[in-house]
Design a protein around this motif. Structure first.
Motif, mmCIF file in Angstrom:
data_model
loop_
_atom_site.group_PDB
_atom_site.id
_atom_site.type_symbol
_atom_site.label_atom_id
_atom_site.label_comp_id
_atom_site.label_asym_id
_atom_site.label_seq_id
_atom_site.Cartn_x
_atom_site.Cartn_y
_atom_site.Cartn_z
ATOM 1 N N LEU A 1 108.942 73.146 12.132
ATOM 2 C CA LEU A 1 109.522 73.674 10.896
ATOM 3 C C LEU A 1 108.462 73.809 9.814
ATOM 4 N N PHE A 2 107.625 72.815 9.692
ATOM 5 C CA PHE A 2 106.626 72.806 8.621
ATOM 6 C C PHE A 2 105.400 73.642 8.968
ATOM 7 N N ARG A 3 105.317 74.097 10.214
ATOM 8 C CA ARG A 3 104.250 75.042 10.555
ATOM 9 C C ARG A 3 104.625 76.461 10.133
ATOM 10 N N ARG A 4 105.869 76.650 9.718
ATOM 11 C CA ARG A 4 106.301 77.953 9.222
ATOM 12 C C ARG A 4 105.939 78.032 7.733
ATOM 13 N N ARG A 5 105.045 78.938 7.417
ATOM 14 C CA ARG A 5 104.547 79.028 6.037
ATOM 15 C C ARG A 5 105.675 79.258 5.047
ATOM 16 N N GLY A 6 106.625 80.077 5.417
ATOM 17 C CA GLY A 6 107.725 80.362 4.494
ATOM 18 C C GLY A 6 108.555 79.127 4.203
ATOM 19 N N PHE A 7 108.820 78.311 5.213
ATOM 20 C CA PHE A 7 109.614 77.099 5.022
ATOM 21 C C PHE A 7 108.888 76.114 4.102
ATOM 22 N N THR A 8 107.613 75.878 4.369
ATOM 23 C CA THR A 8 106.844 74.922 3.580
ATOM 24 C C THR A 8 106.684 75.388 2.139
ATOM 25 N N LEU A 9 106.346 76.665 1.931
ATOM 26 C CA LEU A 9 106.160 77.167 0.576
ATOM 27 C C LEU A 9 107.478 77.212 -0.199
ATOM 28 N N SER A 10 108.565 77.555 0.469
ATOM 29 C CA SER A 10 109.863 77.580 -0.212
ATOM 30 C C SER A 10 110.237 76.202 -0.726
ATOM 31 N N ASN A 11 109.944 75.169 0.057
ATOM 32 C CA ASN A 11 110.235 73.809 -0.388
ATOM 33 C C ASN A 11 109.279 73.363 -1.490
ATOM 34 N N ALA A 12 108.028 73.840 -1.461
ATOM 35 C CA ALA A 12 107.098 73.542 -2.548
ATOM 36 C C ALA A 12 107.595 74.157 -3.853
ATOM 37 N N VAL A 13 108.115 75.373 -3.779
ATOM 38 C CA VAL A 13 108.701 76.018 -4.958
ATOM 39 C C VAL A 13 109.842 75.172 -5.515
ATOM 40 N N ALA A 14 110.725 74.699 -4.629
ATOM 41 C CA ALA A 14 111.871 73.899 -5.066
ATOM 42 C C ALA A 14 111.420 72.634 -5.764
ATOM 43 N N LEU A 15 110.445 71.941 -5.211
ATOM 44 C CA LEU A 15 109.963 70.695 -5.807
ATOM 45 C C LEU A 15 109.355 70.939 -7.186
ATOM 46 N N LEU A 16 108.517 71.965 -7.308
ATOM 47 C CA LEU A 16 107.814 72.219 -8.566
ATOM 48 C C LEU A 16 108.751 72.723 -9.661
ATOM 49 N N VAL A 17 109.679 73.598 -9.307
ATOM 50 C CA VAL A 17 110.617 74.111 -10.316
ATOM 51 C C VAL A 17 111.516 72.990 -10.828
ATOM 52 N N GLN A 18 112.075 72.211 -9.911
ATOM 53 C CA GLN A 18 112.945 71.114 -10.343
ATOM 54 C C GLN A 18 112.181 70.136 -11.223
ATOM 55 N N GLY A 19 110.920 69.851 -10.859
ATOM 56 C CA GLY A 19 110.133 68.932 -11.658
ATOM 57 C C GLY A 19 109.845 69.465 -13.044
ATOM 58 N N GLY A 20 109.375 70.698 -13.126
ATOM 59 C CA GLY A 20 109.025 71.268 -14.420
ATOM 60 C C GLY A 20 110.213 71.463 -15.333
ATOM 61 N N MET A 21 111.307 71.999 -14.794
ATOM 62 C CA MET A 21 112.449 72.310 -15.642
ATOM 63 C C MET A 21 113.227 71.068 -16.058
ATOM 64 N N PHE A 22 113.529 70.188 -15.100
ATOM 65 C CA PHE A 22 114.370 69.051 -15.453
ATOM 66 C C PHE A 22 113.579 67.970 -16.187
ATOM 67 N N GLY A 23 112.260 67.903 -15.957
ATOM 68 C CA GLY A 23 111.442 67.038 -16.799
ATOM 69 C C GLY A 23 111.472 67.497 -18.242
ATOM 70 N N ALA A 24 111.456 68.818 -18.456
ATOM 71 C CA ALA A 24 111.537 69.369 -19.809
ATOM 72 C C ALA A 24 112.918 69.163 -20.413
ATOM 73 N N VAL A 25 113.969 69.389 -19.634
ATOM 74 C CA VAL A 25 115.337 69.219 -20.135
ATOM 75 C C VAL A 25 115.575 67.774 -20.561
#
Length: 470
Positions: A256-280
C-alpha cells in the motif's frame, strides 16, 4: 427474510454516528471553565479532559479498522456506538475530574471505531457512480458537527448545565443501536487471520508518538518524558515496518505504501489537519481572549469558516469526477494556505471582525474541498478489499496531524507571544498562523505530486445483502 444494507439507511446511520462523535469532540472545549468551577479541577485535569479523548481516539483508529475487517465491520461499529453512548452517560454522571477523564478515554475508544468504519460501511453500500457523493455527504455530516459545535457548546454553558454536553449523546446512541443492527450489512476485510503482533506494535508506536506530542505543550519539547515517549513510539513504528515486511497476514501491507498516490494522499491529510486545526485552536481563543467575545458570540463568528464545508463539500462530491479530484484537492489546500497567511496579516488586538471574515470564508471553502475529497482520493489508491484498512490509516494520520499541529503551533505561539497581554497573544498568534500556512503549503505541494487516480474495478451497484432473520 429481512433486507439489510440499503445505501440510504447506511448513510443516515453512519452519518449520524459520525456527527455525534465529531460534535462531542468540539463541544466540550466551551464547557471547560464551568467544569473547572464545578469539579474544582486543576489546569492539568482540564487539559486531560480534552487530551484523553484525543489520545485514545488517535491511537486506536487504525486498530479499530483492523478489528472491523477481521470480526465484521457492522459488529465492531455497533460495539463502538454502544461504548460511546455508555461513556457519554458516565461522563455526564462524573463527580470528580478523574472520573470525567476516565470517561473521556472510553469516549475516544468508541469514537475511534465510529469514524473509520462509518466510511467503510458507506463505501461498501454504494456503487461506484455514487461513491464520491456518499463520501462527500459523510464528510458533510462531520462538517456540520464542526460548524455547530462551538455554538451549541456555548448555548449549553450559558443557558444550562455542562452535564448536558454529554447527556446529548445518549438518546442519539440509544436510537442508533437497533437501527444499525437491523439495517447495516455485515462485511469483512480480505485477511482471515489477525496480525496480533503488527496490531500491538503499530498501536504502541502511535501511543508513544501521540502521547509525546500531547505532553509537549505542557512540559516542553526537551523534557525527558516527551523525548522518551517520542523515541519509544518511533522505535515501535520502525519495528512495525520490519515485522510487516515478513508477516504472513500484515496489518499494514507494505505494498500500500509503495503506491505513491496512497502515501502522498495521506501526507496531505496529515499536513492539512495539522496546519488548519492548530490554527483554529488558537483562533478560537483569540476571539474570546483578545476580541472579548462571549463563548456564544465567538461560536457564531466562526460559522462562516466552519459552515462553508457544508456548502462546498456536496458540490465537490458532485463535480469531483468532472473537474478531477486531484485538481480540486490542490485548490482546496492552496485556499487554506492563503487564508492562514491572510489572517496572519490582518490579525491585530483591536481588529474589526469584518476584516477577518473574508479570510474565514476562503478557509472554509478550502476546508470543504479537503473534507469531501481527502478520504476519496486515498481510497482511489486502494482496492475494494483494502478500503477498511486504507480508511483506518487515513483517519489515524489525520488525527495525529491534529495533535501534531496543536503541539507545534502552540509551541510557536508560546515562544513568540503568550497570554500576558492582548498584544503578546496577537504576536504569538501571527507567528503560529504563518507556521500553519507553511504546513498547508507543504500539503499543497504533496497534492500536486499525487498521480492521477487509477481506474477501479467495481460493479456499478452492489446487490442487496439478504439475511435470514433469527
Amino acid at each position: 427474510m429481512s433486507v439489510r444494507g440499503g445505501a440510504l439507511a447506511t448513510f443516515l446511520i453512519t452519518g449520524t454516528a459520525a456527527f455525534m462523535a465529531s460534535l462531542d469532540n468540539l463541544i466540550v472545549t466551551t464547557a471547560l471553565p464551568t467544569i473547572r468551577r464545578d469539579l474544582h479541577a486543576s489546569l492539568e485535569s482540564l487539559e486531560w479532559t480534552v487530551n484523553a479523548y484525543t489520545l485514545s481516539f488517535a491511537i486506536l483508529l487504525l486498530g479499530a479498522a483492523i478489528l472491523g475487517d477481521r470480526f465484521g465491520r457492522r459488529t465492531v461499529f455497533v460495539a463502538g456506538v454502544a461504548l460511546f453512548t455508555v461513556a457519554s452517560a458516565a461522563a455526564a454522571l462524573s463527580g470528580t475530574a478523574g472520573m470525567l477523564v476516565a470517561a473521556r478515554v472510553l469516549q475516544g475508544v468508541g469514537g475511534s471505531v465510529i469514524f473509520p468504519l462509518s466510511l467503510t460501511l458507506v463505501v461498501t453500500a454504494v456503487g461506484e457512480r455514487r461513491r464520491g457523493i456518499a463520501i462527500a455527504g459523510l464528510s458533510g455530516m462531520s462538517g456540520l458537527a464542526i460548524a455547530l459545535g462551538p455554538w451549541v457548546g456555548g448555548m449549553i454553558v450559558q443557558l444550562g448545565d455542562w452535564h448536558w454536553v454529554f447527556w446529548l449523546n445518549v438518546p442519539i446512541g440509544v436510537l442508533l443501536l437497533p437501527l444499525a443492527l437491523a439495517r447495516l450489512a455485515e462485511s469483512h476485510g480480505p485477511y482471515a487471520r489477525l496480525d496480533v503482533r503488527g496490531t500491538l506494535l503499530v498501536t504502541g508506536g502511535l501511543l508513544g508518538v501521540v502521547y509525546g506530542l500531547v505532553r509537549s505543550s505542557a512540559l516542553g519539547w526537551g523534557d525527558a518524558q516527551v523525548v522518551g515517549s517520542l523515541a519509544a513510539g518511533a522505535a515501535l513504528l520502525a519495528a512495525t515496518v520490519a515485522w510487516e515486511r515478513r508477516a504472513p497476514h500484515p496489518v499494514l501491507p507494505p505494498h500500500l505504501f509503495r503506491r505513491r498516490g496512497f502515501t502522498l494522499s495521506n501526507a496531505v491529510a496529515l499536513l492539512v489537519q495539522g496546519g488548519m486545526f492548530g490554527a483554529v485552536f488558537l483562533l478560537t481563543q483569540y476571539l474570546q481572549n483578545v476580541l472579548a467575545y462571549s463563548p456564544v458570540q465567538a461560536g457564531l463568528r466562526t460559522l462562516p469558516w466552519t459552515a462553508m464545508p457544508l456548502l462546498v463539500a456536496p458540490l465537490a462530491g458532485i463535480f469531483g469526477e468532472r473537474l478531477g479530484v486531484r485538481r480540486l484537492m490542490i485548490a482546496g489546500c492552496a485556499l487554506q494556505a492563503a487564508s492562514l497567511g491572510w489572517l496572519a496579516v490582518v490579525a491585530e488586538p483591536g481588529v474589526s471582525y469584518l476584516l477577518l471574515l473574508p479570510a474565514m470564508v476562503v478557509a472554509g471553502a478550502g476546508m470543504g474541498l479537503f473534507f469531501a475529497l481527502s478520504a476519496r482520493q486515498t481510497l482511489d489508491f486502494a482496492s475494494p478489499s483494502e478500503e477498511g484498512l486504507a480508511s483506518g490509516v487515513n483517519n489515524a494520520l489525520r488525527q495525529v496531524g491534529v495533535v501534531l499541529g496543536v503541539a507545534v503551533l502552540a509551541e510557536v505561539f508560546a515562544v513568540t507571544g503568550g497570554y500576558a497581554t492582548a498584544a503578546s497573544f496577537t504576536s504569538g498568534l501571527r507567528a503560529a498562523l504563518w507556521g500553519g500556512a507553511a504546513m498547508v503549503a507543504a500539503a499543497t505541494l504533496c497534492a500536486a505530486l499525487v498521480p492521477p487516480s487509477p481506474p477501479r474495478e467495481r460493479p456499478a451497484e452492489p446487490a442487496p445483502v439478504r439475511e435470514v432473520s433469527a
